[in-house]
Motif scaffolding. Structure first.
Motif, PDB file in Angstrom:
ATOM      1  N   VAL A   1       6.856  -0.616  -0.761  1.00 17.99           N
ATOM      2  CA  VAL A   1       5.608  -1.068  -1.378  1.00 17.99           C
ATOM      3  C   VAL A   1       5.976  -2.231  -2.286  1.00 17.99           C
ATOM      4  CG1 VAL A   1       3.664  -0.482  -2.884  1.00 17.99           C
ATOM      5  CG2 VAL A   1       4.585   1.238  -1.313  1.00 17.99           C
ATOM      6  N   GLU A   2       5.315  -3.359  -2.085  1.00 17.23           N
ATOM      7  CA  GLU A   2       5.620  -4.563  -2.848  1.00 17.23           C
ATOM      8  C   GLU A   2       4.492  -4.886  -3.822  1.00 17.23           C
ATOM      9  OE1 GLU A   2       7.169  -4.580   1.297  1.00 17.23           O
ATOM     10  OE2 GLU A   2       5.132  -5.073   0.658  1.00 17.23           O
ATOM     11  N   VAL A   3       4.846  -5.235  -5.037  1.00 15.12           N
ATOM     12  CA  VAL A   3       3.883  -5.633  -6.053  1.00 15.12           C
ATOM     13  C   VAL A   3       4.201  -7.067  -6.458  1.00 15.12           C
ATOM     14  CG1 VAL A   3       2.953  -5.159  -8.354  1.00 15.12           C
ATOM     15  CG2 VAL A   3       3.642  -3.267  -6.864  1.00 15.12           C
ATOM     16  N   SER A   4       3.216  -7.944  -6.291  1.00 15.47           N
ATOM     17  CA  SER A   4       3.421  -9.366  -6.569  1.00 15.47           C
ATOM     18  C   SER A   4       2.447  -9.859  -7.625  1.00 15.47           C
ATOM     19  CB  SER A   4       3.241 -10.195  -5.290  1.00 15.47           C
ATOM     20  OG  SER A   4       4.166  -9.802  -4.302  1.00 15.47           O
ATOM     21  N   GLN A   5       2.853 -10.916  -8.290  1.00 16.46           N
ATOM     22  CA  GLN A   5       2.020 -11.552  -9.304  1.00 16.46           C
ATOM     23  C   GLN A   5       2.116 -13.063  -9.099  1.00 16.46           C
ATOM     24  OE1 GLN A   5       3.169 -10.972 -13.504  1.00 16.46           O
ATOM     25  NE2 GLN A   5       1.101 -10.162 -13.799  1.00 16.46           N
ATOM     26  N   GLU A   6       0.999 -13.676  -8.796  1.00 17.90           N
ATOM     27  CA  GLU A   6       0.963 -15.110  -8.507  1.00 17.90           C
ATOM     28  C   GLU A   6       1.961 -15.487  -7.410  1.00 17.90           C
ATOM     29  OE1 GLU A   6       1.488 -17.141 -12.201  1.00 17.90           O
ATOM     30  OE2 GLU A   6      -0.463 -16.492 -12.986  1.00 17.90           O
ATOM     31  N   GLY A   7       2.028 -14.632  -6.399  1.00 22.52           N
ATOM     32  CA  GLY A   7       2.858 -14.893  -5.234  1.00 22.52           C
ATOM     33  C   GLY A   7       4.325 -14.573  -5.389  1.00 22.52           C
TER      34      GLY A   7
ATOM     35  N   SER B   1       1.271  -4.885  -1.327  1.00 20.93           N
ATOM     36  CA  SER B   1       1.437  -4.878   0.124  1.00 20.93           C
ATOM     37  C   SER B   1       2.413  -3.784   0.515  1.00 20.93           C
ATOM     38  CB  SER B   1       1.931  -6.244   0.624  1.00 20.93           C
ATOM     39  OG  SER B   1       3.175  -6.579   0.021  1.00 20.93           O
ATOM     40  N   ILE B   2       2.450  -3.496   1.817  1.00 17.64           N
ATOM     41  CA  ILE B   2       3.346  -2.477   2.354  1.00 17.64           C
ATOM     42  C   ILE B   2       4.172  -3.080   3.482  1.00 17.64           C
ATOM     43  CG2 ILE B   2       3.486  -0.260   3.570  1.00 17.64           C
ATOM     44  CD1 ILE B   2       0.932   0.564   2.211  1.00 17.64           C
ATOM     45  N   ASP B   3       5.475  -2.846   3.410  1.00 20.39           N
ATOM     46  CA  ASP B   3       6.398  -3.242   4.487  1.00 20.39           C
ATOM     47  C   ASP B   3       6.362  -4.737   4.801  1.00 20.39           C
ATOM     48  OD1 ASP B   3       7.259  -0.661   4.710  1.00 20.39           O
ATOM     49  OD2 ASP B   3       6.062  -0.184   6.481  1.00 20.39           O
TER      50      ASP B   3
ATOM     51  N   ALA C   1       3.002   0.341  -8.102  1.00 16.96           N
ATOM     52  CA  ALA C   1       3.479   0.654  -6.750  1.00 16.96           C
ATOM     53  C   ALA C   1       3.384   2.151  -6.473  1.00 16.96           C
ATOM     54  CB  ALA C   1       4.918   0.173  -6.572  1.00 16.96           C
ATOM     55  N   LEU C   2       3.801   2.966  -7.444  1.00 18.29           N
ATOM     56  CA  LEU C   2       3.775   4.414  -7.259  1.00 18.29           C
ATOM     57  C   LEU C   2       2.346   4.938  -7.173  1.00 18.29           C
ATOM     58  CD1 LEU C   2       5.425   7.011  -7.027  1.00 18.29           C
ATOM     59  CD2 LEU C   2       5.420   7.145  -9.536  1.00 18.29           C
ATOM     60  N   ILE C   3       1.476   4.431  -8.008  1.00 22.54           N
ATOM     61  CA  ILE C   3       0.068   4.857  -7.977  1.00 22.54           C
ATOM     62  C   ILE C   3      -0.568   4.481  -6.645  1.00 22.54           C
ATOM     63  CG2 ILE C   3      -2.205   4.442  -8.989  1.00 22.54           C
ATOM     64  CD1 ILE C   3      -0.696   4.144 -11.709  1.00 22.54           C
ATOM     65  N   TYR C   4      -0.274   3.291  -6.170  1.00 24.48           N
ATOM     66  CA  TYR C   4      -0.808   2.855  -4.876  1.00 24.48           C
ATOM     67  C   TYR C   4      -0.310   3.794  -3.769  1.00 24.48           C
ATOM     68  CZ  TYR C   4      -2.112  -0.178  -0.987  1.00 24.48           C
ATOM     69  OH  TYR C   4      -2.670  -0.677   0.167  1.00 24.48           O
ATOM     70  N   LEU C   5       0.965   4.119  -3.800  1.00 24.25           N
ATOM     71  CA  LEU C   5       1.528   5.028  -2.798  1.00 24.25           C
ATOM     72  C   LEU C   5       0.802   6.365  -2.811  1.00 24.25           C
ATOM     73  CD1 LEU C   5       3.977   5.411  -0.751  1.00 24.25           C
ATOM     74  CD2 LEU C   5       5.167   6.490  -2.668  1.00 24.25           C
ATOM     75  N   ALA C   6       0.551   6.887  -4.009  1.00 24.71           N
ATOM     76  CA  ALA C   6      -0.091   8.198  -4.137  1.00 24.71           C
ATOM     77  C   ALA C   6      -1.555   8.178  -3.729  1.00 24.71           C
ATOM     78  CB  ALA C   6       0.042   8.697  -5.577  1.00 24.71           C
TER      79      ALA C   6
ATOM     80  N   LEU D   1       7.291 -11.646  -6.142  1.00 28.29           N
ATOM     81  CA  LEU D   1       7.561 -10.206  -6.164  1.00 28.29           C
ATOM     82  C   LEU D   1       8.064  -9.796  -7.545  1.00 28.29           C
ATOM     83  CD1 LEU D   1       7.743  -7.624  -4.331  1.00 28.29           C
ATOM     84  CD2 LEU D   1      10.173  -8.162  -4.090  1.00 28.29           C
ATOM     85  N   VAL D   2       7.344  -8.890  -8.195  1.00 24.46           N
ATOM     86  CA  VAL D   2       7.711  -8.485  -9.551  1.00 24.46           C
ATOM     87  C   VAL D   2       7.973  -6.989  -9.672  1.00 24.46           C
ATOM     88  CG1 VAL D   2       6.529 -10.406 -10.662  1.00 24.46           C
ATOM     89  CG2 VAL D   2       5.265  -8.280 -10.190  1.00 24.46           C
ATOM     90  N   GLY D   3       7.779  -6.251  -8.603  1.00 22.31           N
ATOM     91  CA  GLY D   3       8.023  -4.813  -8.647  1.00 22.31           C
ATOM     92  C   GLY D   3       7.845  -4.192  -7.282  1.00 22.31           C
ATOM     93  N   GLY D   4       8.242  -2.926  -7.165  1.00 26.30           N
ATOM     94  CA  GLY D   4       8.071  -2.234  -5.899  1.00 26.30           C
ATOM     95  C   GLY D   4       8.934  -0.994  -5.807  1.00 26.30           C
ATOM     96  N   LEU D   5       8.885  -0.391  -4.655  1.00 28.92           N
ATOM     97  CA  LEU D   5       9.677   0.810  -4.391  1.00 28.92           C
ATOM     98  C   LEU D   5       9.955   0.897  -2.904  1.00 28.92           C
ATOM     99  CD1 LEU D   5       7.602   3.043  -2.960  1.00 28.92           C
ATOM    100  CD2 LEU D   5       6.760   3.229  -5.294  1.00 28.92           C
ATOM    101  N   TYR D   6      10.935   1.736  -2.537  1.00 28.87           N
ATOM    102  CA  TYR D   6      11.195   1.991  -1.118  1.00 28.87           C
ATOM    103  C   TYR D   6      11.629   3.437  -0.939  1.00 28.87           C
ATOM    104  CZ  TYR D   6      16.316   1.974  -1.637  1.00 28.87           C
ATOM    105  OH  TYR D   6      17.604   2.282  -1.990  1.00 28.87           O
ATOM    106  N   GLY D   7      11.503   3.918   0.293  1.00 27.23           N
ATOM    107  CA  GLY D   7      11.900   5.287   0.591  1.00 27.23           C
ATOM    108  C   GLY D   7      11.780   5.569   2.067  1.00 27.23           C
TER     109      GLY D   7
END
Length: 218
Positions: A132-138, A87-89, A169-174, A140-146
């Motif tokens: 950018v938020e990365v979740s697993q089974e609801g 997800s984003i934001d 997260a980075l691949i999704y952003l790109a 939050l397990v990773g992400g990035l911000y900028g």
């Protein structure tokens, strides 16, 4: 030469005056106005709790062109399995706090101080900082911000609590966001393995400042 900023005066020296390590200036404040001025001129803050505010403008800059991002076979397989939801934001607060608290190799602490958290949360509220938020089974397990300036995503930090989460997260952003450039700021082997490369500061600024405009959404 390292410049000392006046907290009552909103300006920066040209980034080309930065030292070899990228350090340009010291002092000032973390107001939204100053941060936006800094990012729109290729400058960003990076400092710890026990130091004054330090402003950097590395030359060359380490960046990723979105079209050149490298995805290993194992990462491609991971993505195909749909192990993560993205997800984003949707959870900026938790992303930045997780980035500030995650243990990192060869680092004793974090540059993401409480003042930094407040400053970037304010930019997020205004629509200039994004996560950018990365979740697993609801969970939050990773992400990035900028910060997004003129189609350039200035990445501040990322985190992973499980393998591959920050990479996803980075691949999704790109791949999913229309960006000119992802600004990684400094070199790391991890980012180089994903397509990071050096870009002369003058070229970076030409991309950043062409038809300069602030952007508020991804």
């Amino acid at each position: 030469m390292i410049f000392e900023l006046d907290s009552k005066k909103l300006d920066f020296p040209h980034p080309s005056y930065a030292e070899k390590d990228g350090l340009l200036a010291i002092g000032g404040d973390l107001s939204a106005e100053r941060l936006l001025l800094a990012y729109s001129n290729g400058i960003f803050p990076w400092f710890s709790d026990d130091s004054p505010i330090l402003w950097y403008a590395p030359d060359p800059r380490f960046v990723i062109y979105p079209s050149k991002i490298k995805i290993s076979k194992s990462m491609a397989s991971c993505i195909r399995k749909n192990t993560f939801s993205i997800s984003i934001d949707q959870n900026f607060d938790e992303v930045i706090k997780s980035c500030s608290s995650i243990n990192r190799k060869d680092q004793d602490g974090t540059w993401i101080t409480e003042d930094m958290i407040r400053a970037y949360t304010a930019l997020y509220t205004m629509g200039y900082a994004h996560s950018v938020e990365v979740s697993q089974e609801g969970v939050l397990v990773g992400g990035l911000y900028g910060v997004l300036i003129n189609g350039v995503f200035c990445g501040e930090s990322m985190f992973s609590k499980v393998p591959n989460a920050s990479k996803v997260a980075l691949i999704y952003l790109a791949q999913e966001i229309d960006l000119q450039l992802i600004d990684c700021q400094f070199h790391t082997a991890h980012l180089e393995s994903m397509g990071g490369e050096y870009l002369p500061l003058s070229d970076y600024l030409a991309i950043l400042t062409k038809d300069l405009r602030y952007e508020q959404s991804l």
